[in-house]
Design an enzyme around this catalytic site. Structure first.
Site, PDB file in Angstrom:
ATOM      1  N   HIS A 121       0.764  -0.055  -7.696  1.00  0.00           N
ATOM      2  CA  HIS A 121      -0.489  -0.118  -6.931  1.00  0.00           C
ATOM      3  C   HIS A 121      -1.289  -1.364  -7.325  1.00  0.00           C
ATOM      4  O   HIS A 121      -1.764  -2.103  -6.452  1.00  0.00           O
ATOM      5  CB  HIS A 121      -1.304   1.146  -7.178  1.00  0.00           C
ATOM      6  CG  HIS A 121      -2.715   1.069  -6.696  1.00  0.00           C
ATOM      7  ND1 HIS A 121      -3.113   1.518  -5.453  1.00  0.00           N
ATOM      8  CD2 HIS A 121      -3.845   0.574  -7.294  1.00  0.00           C
ATOM      9  CE1 HIS A 121      -4.406   1.303  -5.309  1.00  0.00           C
ATOM     10  NE2 HIS A 121      -4.878   0.738  -6.416  1.00  0.00           N
ATOM     11  N   GLU A 122      -1.426  -1.590  -8.640  1.00  0.00           N
ATOM     12  CA  GLU A 122      -2.185  -2.752  -9.107  1.00  0.00           C
ATOM     13  C   GLU A 122      -1.520  -4.051  -8.674  1.00  0.00           C
ATOM     14  O   GLU A 122      -2.203  -5.016  -8.277  1.00  0.00           O
ATOM     15  CB  GLU A 122      -2.326  -2.715 -10.634  1.00  0.00           C
ATOM     16  CG  GLU A 122      -3.126  -1.536 -11.164  1.00  0.00           C
ATOM     17  CD  GLU A 122      -4.550  -1.523 -10.652  1.00  0.00           C
ATOM     18  OE1 GLU A 122      -5.129  -2.609 -10.424  1.00  0.00           O
ATOM     19  OE2 GLU A 122      -5.105  -0.417 -10.460  1.00  0.00           O
TER      20      GLU A 122
ATOM     21  N   HIS B 134      -2.368  -5.101  -5.164  1.00  0.00           N
ATOM     22  CA  HIS B 134      -3.587  -5.895  -5.005  1.00  0.00           C
ATOM     23  C   HIS B 134      -3.280  -7.385  -5.159  1.00  0.00           C
ATOM     24  O   HIS B 134      -3.798  -8.223  -4.412  1.00  0.00           O
ATOM     25  CB  HIS B 134      -4.624  -5.476  -6.048  1.00  0.00           C
ATOM     26  CG  HIS B 134      -5.274  -4.162  -5.774  1.00  0.00           C
ATOM     27  ND1 HIS B 134      -5.924  -3.883  -4.593  1.00  0.00           N
ATOM     28  CD2 HIS B 134      -5.382  -3.037  -6.541  1.00  0.00           C
ATOM     29  CE1 HIS B 134      -6.404  -2.653  -4.630  1.00  0.00           C
ATOM     30  NE2 HIS B 134      -6.091  -2.123  -5.802  1.00  0.00           N
TER      31      HIS B 134
ATOM     32  N   GLU C 162      -7.837  -0.546  -1.347  1.00  0.00           N
ATOM     33  CA  GLU C 162      -7.204   0.532  -2.112  1.00  0.00           C
ATOM     34  C   GLU C 162      -6.147   1.243  -1.274  1.00  0.00           C
ATOM     35  O   GLU C 162      -5.050   1.550  -1.763  1.00  0.00           O
ATOM     36  CB  GLU C 162      -8.256   1.530  -2.598  1.00  0.00           C
ATOM     37  CG  GLU C 162      -9.197   0.993  -3.649  1.00  0.00           C
ATOM     38  CD  GLU C 162      -8.469   0.510  -4.890  1.00  0.00           C
ATOM     39  OE1 GLU C 162      -7.543   1.228  -5.352  1.00  0.00           O
ATOM     40  OE2 GLU C 162      -8.800  -0.572  -5.386  1.00  0.00           O
TER      41      GLU C 162
ATOM     42  N   ASP D  79      -2.123   1.293  -2.120  1.00  0.00           N
ATOM     43  CA  ASP D  79      -1.355   2.540  -2.149  1.00  0.00           C
ATOM     44  C   ASP D  79      -0.149   2.447  -1.217  1.00  0.00           C
ATOM     45  O   ASP D  79       0.970   2.837  -1.587  1.00  0.00           O
ATOM     46  CB  ASP D  79      -2.236   3.722  -1.724  1.00  0.00           C
ATOM     47  CG  ASP D  79      -3.171   4.193  -2.826  1.00  0.00           C
ATOM     48  OD1 ASP D  79      -2.974   3.790  -3.986  1.00  0.00           O
ATOM     49  OD2 ASP D  79      -4.111   4.953  -2.509  1.00  0.00           O
TER      50      ASP D  79
END
EC number: 3.4.24.84
Length: 419
Positions: free
Chosen positions: A279-280, A283, A357, A361
């Site tokens: 997930h990070e 970004h 976000e 995801d």
């Protein structure tokens, strides 16, 4: 000035209304349907108690804050304190006409006042609320030590930064906004570089993640995405709190990932931790950090441009009780006058952040981590005792991250599309 105080009160009333809506949602005795059977009843009750405690504390803190802030402006405490801080300088053999010295004297007083007024709230939050619900791991000595370190860092870093800003404003001329923005841009890059290397280690211990399956899986994931991972750390967050998290930082080809030791302790399934990292990394891959940084720089430039338009307004300074026009006071006054715009911008940035976000995801789901990301988010929600029930208006206004219910729904939908 009366208009500014009036708007502050209006915003306080509006945000208190949202807080009351959220407080009502927190009091609901049942889980949202999406979380029934996913979150244990025991964790829900603990989360509910923790959230309500924080909500009660928030009401008191915000009420005291608006009273103090309004009184400071309405009763002319700001200009009085500016004069007092200038009168102090000759007592220690310094020139009261030197604006840099006068400003530093003023800031020293403000910092002292802030420490005194904030201390009771910090102590109660840490040693009552956080301790009551099993999160606080600090001793009172550690708390005091961290506070002293923070004060010393301010004493070291603030004077050169404040002096530079004052000189730029005094000498900037028609290009003031550009010079101020350039200085703050460079300063932000410098702080982003030195903070994780020099400042963060003053408060926490960073150690390399030991060799093993978890390290191999994260490095393999980073390599598959061509993420230039240079170092992989574990931070001893458990020395202060049992809250958990993970983050990444660094410029260009020098990226680092940091895992809280509490995250490793709470997520026994290593694939769940890797899903959080996916997930990070989403970004990063989707350039969210870059877009956010650019947006912040644009907003900063616009603010500096607005400041240049009002900094020479004698009437504006007089309306706040000043018969001189100090650089720092001008910045403070300007920040108060653009409060309405700041609230709108903050709301807009939250909407963008929530979108990011969802996208991060979805990125992790597309990499095949849906079955691990879902329980990882649930575990983080449970272990951090985050609010299970949220009011939609409160959430839309305050949350930079979507509530768990919305994220799980989006993950399930994206997973079906992937299948």
């Amino acid at each position: 000035m009366e208009t500014v105080v009036g708007f502050m009160v209006v915003m306080y009333v509006f945000e208190t209304y949202l807080d009351l809506r959220q407080h009502t949602a927190l009091k609901l005795p049942t889980l949202p349907k999406t979380l029934v059977g996913v979150i244990s009843q025991d964790k829900f009750e603990k989360s509910r108690a923790y959230s309500l405690d924080k909500s009660h504390f928030h009401f008191v803190h915000e009420f005291v804050t608006i009273l103090m802030d309004s009184a400071i402006l309405f009763f002319g405490i700001l200009p009085w304190f500016w004069k007092i801080s200038g009168a102090f300088l000759p007592m220690v053999g310094l020139d009261p006409e030197n604006e840099i010295l006068h400003t530093l004297s003023f800031l020293a007083g403000v910092m002292t006042w802030s420490q005194i007024t904030d201390l009771p709230f910090s102590l109660y939050s840490t040693f009552v609320i956080e301790s009551r619900h099993g999160f606080n791991k600090q001793t009172i000595w550690m708390f005091i030590r961290d506070m002293i370190k923070g004060i010393l860092l301010s004493v070291i870093l603030a004077p050169p930064i404040v002096a530079a800003i004052i000189v730029i404003v005094q000498k900037g001329g028609p290009y003031l906004a550009i010079y101020l923005w350039a200085f703050m841009f460079i300063l932000s890059l410098v702080m982003m570089t030195i903070y994780p290397v020099l400042i963060a280690p003053l408060f926490n211990k960073f150690t390399p993640l030991p060799d093993g399956d978890l390290r191999e899986k994260i490095e393999k994931l980073a390599s598959s995405l061509k993420f230039p991972l240079k170092k992989l750390f574990v931070v001893d967050g458990s020395t202060r709190s049992s809250h958990s998290n993970a983050y990444m930082y660094g410029f260009f080809k020098n990226k680092r990932i940091v895992l809280y030791d509490t995250l490793i302790q709470q997520c026994k399934n290593e694939n769940e931790i890797v899903a959080v990292i996916a997930h990070e990394l989403g970004h990063w891959k989707l350039n969210h950090t870059t877009y956010s940084f650019i947006a912040v720089q644009i907003l900063a430039f616009l603010q500096f441009g607005g400041y240049t338009l009002v900094r020479n307004s004698t009437d504006l300074f007089r309306s706040f009780g000043f018969d001189t026009q100090p650089v720092l006071i001008g910045l403070i006054i300007f920040q108060h006058t653009v409060i309405p715009l700041q609230h709108l911008v903050s709301f807009g940035l939250n909407l963008v952040s929530r979108t990011f976000e969802f996208q991060a995801d979805a990125f992790a789901v597309n990499l095949g981590y849906a079955k691990d990301l879902r329980p990882a988010l649930v575990k983080l929600q449970e272990e951090n005792l985050s609010a299970m029930n949220t009011d939609p208006l409160y959430s839309a206004y305050h949350y930079s991250h979507p509530p768990l219910v919305e994220r799980l729904r989006a993950i399930d939908g994206q997973d079906k599309k992937t299948d």
